[in-house]
Design an enzyme around this catalytic site. Sequence first.
Site, PDB file in Angstrom:
ATOM      1  N   VAL A  12    -116.561  47.540 -19.554  1.00 45.74           N
ATOM      2  CA  VAL A  12    -115.332  48.008 -20.196  1.00 45.74           C
ATOM      3  C   VAL A  12    -115.394  47.840 -21.713  1.00 45.74           C
ATOM      4  CG1 VAL A  12    -112.845  47.679 -20.371  1.00 45.74           C
ATOM      5  CG2 VAL A  12    -113.952  47.602 -18.139  1.00 45.74           C
ATOM      6  N   GLY A  14    -118.062  47.487 -23.659  1.00 48.73           N
ATOM      7  CA  GLY A  14    -119.111  48.336 -24.216  1.00 48.73           C
ATOM      8  C   GLY A  14    -118.711  49.791 -24.282  1.00 48.73           C
ATOM      9  N   ASN A 102    -119.363  36.809 -26.613  1.00 48.92           N
ATOM     10  CA  ASN A 102    -118.867  35.495 -27.040  1.00 48.92           C
ATOM     11  C   ASN A 102    -119.978  34.457 -26.930  1.00 48.92           C
ATOM     12  OD1 ASN A 102    -116.234  35.636 -27.993  1.00 48.92           O
ATOM     13  ND2 ASN A 102    -115.350  35.648 -25.952  1.00 48.92           N
ATOM     14  N   SER A 128    -112.908  40.423 -31.451  1.00 50.15           N
ATOM     15  CA  SER A 128    -111.670  39.968 -30.821  1.00 50.15           C
ATOM     16  C   SER A 128    -110.688  41.117 -30.697  1.00 50.15           C
ATOM     17  CB  SER A 128    -111.032  38.840 -31.636  1.00 50.15           C
ATOM     18  OG  SER A 128    -109.814  38.436 -31.033  1.00 50.15           O
ATOM     19  N   GLY A 129    -109.969  41.100 -29.588  1.00 55.31           N
ATOM     20  CA  GLY A 129    -108.952  42.119 -29.361  1.00 55.31           C
ATOM     21  C   GLY A 129    -108.925  42.606 -27.933  1.00 55.31           C
ATOM     22  N   LYS A 183    -115.780  33.243 -34.796  1.00 50.52           N
ATOM     23  CA  LYS A 183    -115.134  33.727 -33.569  1.00 50.52           C
ATOM     24  C   LYS A 183    -114.811  32.565 -32.633  1.00 50.52           C
ATOM     25  CE  LYS A 183    -113.771  36.770 -30.471  1.00 50.52           C
ATOM     26  NZ  LYS A 183    -113.826  36.118 -29.160  1.00 50.52           N
ATOM     27  N   HIS A 186    -111.766  30.964 -33.982  1.00 49.51           N
ATOM     28  CA  HIS A 186    -110.660  31.879 -33.654  1.00 49.51           C
ATOM     29  C   HIS A 186    -110.166  31.601 -32.242  1.00 49.51           C
ATOM     30  CE1 HIS A 186    -109.293  35.468 -31.473  1.00 49.51           C
ATOM     31  NE2 HIS A 186    -108.779  35.911 -32.599  1.00 49.51           N
ATOM     32  N   ASN A 187    -111.098  31.494 -31.297  1.00 52.51           N
ATOM     33  CA  ASN A 187    -110.703  31.273 -29.914  1.00 52.51           C
ATOM     34  C   ASN A 187    -110.112  29.884 -29.708  1.00 52.51           C
ATOM     35  OD1 ASN A 187    -111.923  33.774 -29.646  1.00 52.51           O
ATOM     36  ND2 ASN A 187    -112.912  33.272 -27.713  1.00 52.51           N
ATOM     37  N   GLU A 190    -106.686  30.145 -30.809  1.00 51.82           N
ATOM     38  CA  GLU A 190    -105.997  30.899 -29.759  1.00 51.82           C
ATOM     39  C   GLU A 190    -105.567  29.974 -28.625  1.00 51.82           C
ATOM     40  OE1 GLU A 190    -107.723  33.814 -26.373  1.00 51.82           O
ATOM     41  OE2 GLU A 190    -108.096  34.489 -28.428  1.00 51.82           O
ATOM     42  N   ARG A 288    -105.566  22.662 -20.161  1.00 57.44           N
ATOM     43  CA  ARG A 288    -106.126  23.581 -19.158  1.00 57.44           C
ATOM     44  C   ARG A 288    -106.878  22.808 -18.083  1.00 57.44           C
ATOM     45  NH1 ARG A 288    -107.866  29.425 -21.727  1.00 57.44           N
ATOM     46  NH2 ARG A 288    -106.241  29.535 -23.307  1.00 57.44           N
ATOM     47  N   HIS A 452    -120.397  -5.124 -37.440  1.00 55.99           N
ATOM     48  CA  HIS A 452    -120.586  -3.801 -38.044  1.00 55.99           C
ATOM     49  C   HIS A 452    -120.204  -3.764 -39.521  1.00 55.99           C
ATOM     50  CE1 HIS A 452    -121.749  -1.890 -34.331  1.00 55.99           C
ATOM     51  NE2 HIS A 452    -120.672  -2.376 -33.719  1.00 55.99           N
TER      52      HIS A 452
END
Length: 467
Positions: A12, A14, A102, A128-129, A183, A186-187, A190, A288, A452
């Site tokens: 789809v 492509g 991706n 993206s889109g 990207k 971006h995700n 999102e 999630r 430390h």
Amino acid sequence: MSYKIGIVGLGVMGHNLALNMERNGFPVAGYDLDAAKTKAFLEGPGAGKDIIGVESPAALMKALEKPRRILLMVPAGAPVDSAIVHLTPHLAPGDILMDGGNSFFLDTERRSRALEAQGFNFIGTGVSGGEEGALCGPAIMPGGQRAAWEAVAPIFRAIAAKADDGLPCVEYMGPRGAGHYVKMVHNGIEYGDMQLIAEIYDLLHRGAGISNGELAEIFSEWNEYDLQSYLIEITAKILWRLDEDSGEALVEFILDEAAQKGTGKWTSQNALDIGAPIPTINAAVESRILSSLKAERVAASRLLGGAIAPVTGDRDRLVLLAEKALYASKITSYAQGFGLLKLASKEYGYDLDYAGIARIWRAGCIIRAGLLSAIMAAFERNPALPNLLLDKAFRETVISHQAAWREVVQTAVGLGIPMLATSASLAYFDAYRSERLPANLTQAQRDYFGAHTYRRIDRDGVFHTQW
């Protein structure tokens, strides 16, 4: 006839990109290992278009003008490597391969170096889109050799979404994996955006008893003002949608298990690797994961008490507070995302243009929002801005919204409604603005059990105490 560009992978995404390119004056040669898929496309959506299908890599190379421009639209991971191996014996020096999936940016780094060593160009191309964006205009984030970008720029500029000022939502991101890194972030943003919206929905619906129809109207109204964005817009549309069988809101019948493809998780993992604090995005990823524990949650609700008593009082006031809390959280989430980009740019030598990134996210992509014009302006005013929260406009907005923000989080805590991302956003704001944090105690603990060492605030040097 020589075709301007080849697309390998006619699923789809492509075939929608092929239609977009052809519509904008760039004839396309398509190739897919599944010959039936090529045939279905050419006899269906591609019929009568300046698009051909080929049956082999050799035929694809013969059809394309030089230097050959080939866009891979195959699933991320091993299929990309397989496609590259399949095509490279037929490439000539100077040809350009582009990966529009991706892909993980470190995979793109590896592929870029390997192909460049063979004399080929490689552009890791974040797109993206979704399906609609691919057909009508996506946001595009290419990274690779600058000369290769210049060779494909006319095509990408033609097919990209156009912002309100007419500028195409595509620009060169930087070398090697820069495009796929941007990207990925971006995700991640999102993920954060979606979780913040879901938490406000949960507070108002489950906590305040506001119906889905009323919430649809509220989100529609919010979309007219500061919160204007694609995700707010589709949230209203989702809440309006009724189930055909019951006539009730469809969203009530959707199982509360959120899937993920991995880009949000990559963002969190990489942020830990380079030392970038992104608690809102991390909380979204964790939410999630928690949602996937459905059977455990059902059992726990019976043992630990899952029911809540809806809030009483002024619901209209809570809605106004929620709007401000959501906007403040959203600003903070973007501040974290751009903070990650700044650290990554230095770590990987990408030399990212933050105003340019905000500019191309204004249309076409999933996180497109009115807020991005203000972010673009902030980085144009000060390209070296350390954090969006320090920009005068954003600083004033968040400060003016913080009382509402706090009350929303307090209300959720009182009701027992989880707001992992919203509360993480507020905690990030509080931590970032704190001149002093309790890390002094942490350092003392580390010195106590592991010698430390620590530094002091009153004199130079490194110290250790025999506690």
